[in-house]
Design a protein around this motif. Structure first.
Motif, PDB file in Angstrom:
ATOM      1  N   GLY A   1       3.076  16.077 -12.473  1.00  7.96           N
ATOM      2  CA  GLY A   1       2.017  16.681 -13.276  1.00  7.96           C
ATOM      3  C   GLY A   1       1.130  15.725 -14.028  1.00  7.96           C
ATOM      4  N   ARG A   2       1.096  14.447 -13.600  1.00  2.00           N
ATOM      5  CA  ARG A   2       0.254  13.472 -14.270  1.00  2.00           C
ATOM      6  C   ARG A   2      -0.929  13.059 -13.403  1.00  2.00           C
ATOM      7  N   THR A   3      -1.995  12.624 -14.056  1.00  2.00           N
ATOM      8  CA  THR A   3      -3.186  12.155 -13.346  1.00  2.00           C
ATOM      9  C   THR A   3      -3.254  10.635 -13.332  1.00  2.00           C
ATOM     10  N   PHE A   4      -2.173   9.973 -13.739  1.00  2.00           N
ATOM     11  CA  PHE A   4      -2.126   8.519 -13.812  1.00  2.00           C
ATOM     12  C   PHE A   4      -0.712   8.056 -13.467  1.00  2.00           C
ATOM     13  N   VAL A   5      -0.605   6.810 -13.009  1.00  2.00           N
ATOM     14  CA  VAL A   5       0.684   6.241 -12.580  1.00  2.00           C
ATOM     15  C   VAL A   5       1.301   5.419 -13.703  1.00  2.00           C
ATOM     16  N   LEU A   6       2.615   5.581 -13.894  1.00  2.00           N
ATOM     17  CA  LEU A   6       3.383   4.792 -14.851  1.00  2.00           C
ATOM     18  C   LEU A   6       4.248   3.772 -14.107  1.00  2.00           C
ATOM     19  N   PRO A   7       4.689   2.712 -14.776  1.00  2.00           N
ATOM     20  CA  PRO A   7       5.588   1.757 -14.130  1.00  2.00           C
ATOM     21  C   PRO A   7       6.855   2.415 -13.586  1.00  2.00           C
ATOM     22  N   GLU A   8       7.315   3.471 -14.261  1.00  2.00           N
ATOM     23  CA  GLU A   8       8.516   4.177 -13.818  1.00  2.00           C
ATOM     24  C   GLU A   8       8.324   4.822 -12.437  1.00  2.00           C
ATOM     25  N   ASP A   9       7.095   5.228 -12.131  1.00  2.00           N
ATOM     26  CA  ASP A   9       6.810   5.793 -10.814  1.00  2.00           C
ATOM     27  C   ASP A   9       7.014   4.738  -9.727  1.00  2.00           C
ATOM     28  N   VAL A  10       6.553   3.529 -10.021  1.00  2.00           N
ATOM     29  CA  VAL A  10       6.701   2.418  -9.075  1.00  2.00           C
ATOM     30  C   VAL A  10       8.181   2.082  -8.897  1.00  2.00           C
ATOM     31  N   LYS A  11       8.901   2.001  -9.997  1.00  2.00           N
ATOM     32  CA  LYS A  11      10.328   1.669  -9.943  1.00  2.00           C
ATOM     33  C   LYS A  11      11.114   2.714  -9.154  1.00  2.00           C
ATOM     34  N   PHE A  12      10.778   3.974  -9.363  1.00  2.00           N
ATOM     35  CA  PHE A  12      11.498   5.058  -8.699  1.00  2.00           C
ATOM     36  C   PHE A  12      11.301   5.006  -7.183  1.00  2.00           C
ATOM     37  N   MET A  13      10.116   4.633  -6.758  1.00  2.00           N
ATOM     38  CA  MET A  13       9.781   4.655  -5.332  1.00  2.00           C
ATOM     39  C   MET A  13      10.048   3.333  -4.611  1.00  2.00           C
ATOM     40  N   ALA A  14      10.295   2.273  -5.342  1.00  2.00           N
ATOM     41  CA  ALA A  14      10.404   0.950  -4.725  1.00  2.00           C
ATOM     42  C   ALA A  14      11.534   0.851  -3.702  1.00  2.00           C
ATOM     43  N   VAL A  15      12.702   1.389  -4.018  1.00  2.00           N
ATOM     44  CA  VAL A  15      13.849   1.262  -3.104  1.00  2.00           C
ATOM     45  C   VAL A  15      13.630   2.016  -1.789  1.00  2.00           C
TER      46      VAL A  15
ATOM     47  N   LEU B   1       0.824  -1.205   0.000  1.00  2.00           N
ATOM     48  CA  LEU B   1       0.000   0.000   0.000  1.00  2.00           C
ATOM     49  C   LEU B   1       0.860   1.258   0.000  1.00  2.00           C
ATOM     50  N   SER B   2       1.969   1.220   0.713  1.00  2.00           N
ATOM     51  CA  SER B   2       2.870   2.378   0.748  1.00  2.00           C
ATOM     52  C   SER B   2       3.475   2.631  -0.627  1.00  2.00           C
ATOM     53  N   LEU B   3       3.863   1.565  -1.319  1.00  2.00           N
ATOM     54  CA  LEU B   3       4.420   1.719  -2.671  1.00  2.00           C
ATOM     55  C   LEU B   3       3.358   2.247  -3.629  1.00  2.00           C
ATOM     56  N   PHE B   4       2.127   1.777  -3.474  1.00  3.28           N
ATOM     57  CA  PHE B   4       0.994   2.262  -4.266  1.00  3.28           C
ATOM     58  C   PHE B   4       0.818   3.769  -4.073  1.00  3.28           C
ATOM     59  N   ARG B   5       0.792   4.219  -2.799  1.00  5.70           N
ATOM     60  CA  ARG B   5       0.613   5.641  -2.491  1.00  5.70           C
ATOM     61  C   ARG B   5       1.798   6.475  -2.987  1.00  5.70           C
ATOM     62  N   ALA B   6       2.989   5.942  -2.814  1.00  2.00           N
ATOM     63  CA  ALA B   6       4.182   6.673  -3.235  1.00  2.00           C
ATOM     64  C   ALA B   6       4.204   6.887  -4.748  1.00  2.00           C
ATOM     65  N   ALA B   7       3.788   5.870  -5.486  1.00  6.11           N
ATOM     66  CA  ALA B   7       3.727   5.988  -6.945  1.00  6.11           C
ATOM     67  C   ALA B   7       2.700   7.043  -7.359  1.00  6.11           C
ATOM     68  N   GLN B   8       1.562   7.070  -6.658  1.00  5.25           N
ATOM     69  CA  GLN B   8       0.555   8.103  -6.922  1.00  5.25           C
ATOM     70  C   GLN B   8       1.144   9.499  -6.686  1.00  5.25           C
ATOM     71  N   ALA B   9       1.852   9.646  -5.573  1.00 11.04           N
ATOM     72  CA  ALA B   9       2.422  10.949  -5.217  1.00 11.04           C
ATOM     73  C   ALA B   9       3.451  11.410  -6.243  1.00 11.04           C
ATOM     74  N   TRP B  10       4.302  10.474  -6.708  1.00 14.51           N
ATOM     75  CA  TRP B  10       5.345  10.844  -7.662  1.00 14.51           C
ATOM     76  C   TRP B  10       4.736  11.223  -9.013  1.00 14.51           C
ATOM     77  N   ALA B  11       3.680  10.507  -9.404  1.00 13.44           N
ATOM     78  CA  ALA B  11       2.970  10.850 -10.639  1.00 13.44           C
ATOM     79  C   ALA B  11       2.350  12.241 -10.508  1.00 13.44           C
TER      80      ALA B  11
END
Length: 318
Positions: free
Chosen positions: A262-276, A248-258
């Protein structure tokens, strides 16, 4: 770029007036704030951990308390206590240091496990219980804890249950020679933290927190996140994998980074960036991996390379 994103960029710029060359660390901490999460800042002494937290508290017009954790500090110092008022003939609650918007838990691993445990309830449920009565902390609420990963004498390592409540773990690192020279110039006459003025309010942060939750996440992204976290539970070097709270934290973090980009949707790159930063502190390595000097960060990066996203076509939701 909407007004909320502009405000977040303004907060980052404000903090950069003090913290030189550490934009990534500043942004990660800000992402945690807009996800209603807490941050563990782990680094060697003197690189600006406390200064970074102070700069954030100065940039957001909200209440701030610093708790210097020592072996003799008690849970009641954190949560508060009730005392009998003879004049009024009743018990009164005296709030502890935790009753604030932004909390700096300085050197959190220098206090006893009993005192560390006093933070468990408030970090998860945003409330404390004293003598059977429940008291809610103000919103927004964020705990930023610092610890030195090198010095172990007189410290009490944080247990897994405590670590799991930190949304993210961030390291600042040493500055470059050019950055360090600039730091000397900035601090020549006075501490620039004292000159910082608020650029946002607590109400602004609460509004942005609600906006972040509206960022669209495709089902394939959900599956991608779950697959990454599942790999931590079956990895040969990991003794204990990340929990559903980590997913859930990774889900929220990806939303925040997107949202921040300036995006209204999450990309795989958002997940990758926040995973570590989101997952590395939530795993417990096997003794063999520790002896080989393998870090949690390295393992999460290797997992990201091994997990493939099944369907990647179009993530934008009209």
């Amino acid at each position: 770029m909407n007004e909320s994103v502009k405000l977040l960029k303004k907060i980052v710029e404000n903090i950069e007036n003090v913290i030189v060359g550490k934009k990534n660390a500043i942004e990660l901490i800000l992402m945690s704030l807009i996800c209603d999460g807490h941050v563990l800042i782990e680094d060697v002494p003197g690189v600006g951990k406390t200064t970074l937290v102070s700069s954030l508290s100065k940039s957001v017009d909200a209440s701030f308390k610093r708790i210097q954790f020592t072996p003799d500090i008690l849970p009641s110092d954190i949560t508060g206590f009730t005392m009998y008022n003879q004049k009024e003939g009743k018990f009164e609650f005296h709030p502890g240091s935790i009753m604030s918007n932004i909390i700096l838990a300085d050197e959190i691993n220098r206090t006893s496990p009993k005192t560390q445990a006093s933070l468990l309830e408030v970090m998860e449920e945003k409330q404390i219980t004293v003598d059977g009565e429940t008291y809610y902390v103000p919103k927004p609420f964020m705990v930023l804890a610092t610890q030195n990963p090198i010095e172990y004498l007189g410290t009490y390592p944080l247990p897994e249950a405590q670590l799991d409540r930190f949304f993210m773990k961030v390291s600042i690192g040493y500055p470059s020679k050019v950055e360090e020279s600039l730091i000397l110039s900035k601090f020549q006459k006075s501490n620039p933290v004292q000159a910082l003025k608020p650029v946002a309010t607590g109400e602004d942060i609460i509004l942005i927190q609600n906006e972040v939750k509206q960022v669209f996440v495709d089902r394939t992204i959900n599956d991608y996140i779950v697959e990454i976290v599942a790999k931590t539970r079956s990895h040969s070097d990991i003794n204990l994998g990340a929990s559903p709270r980590g997913s859930l934290s990774l889900f929220r973090a990806a939303q925040a980074w997107a949202f921040y980009n300036g995006r209204t949707f999450v990309l795989p790159e958002d997940v990758k960036f926040m995973a570590v930063p989101v997952l590395s502190h939530r795993i417990v390595l096997k003794q063999e991996a520790r002896l080989k000097k393998i870090s949690g960060e390295e393992i999460i990066r290797s997992i990201l390379q091994s997990v493939k996203l099944s369907v990647v076509e179009n993530y934008e939701k009209e």
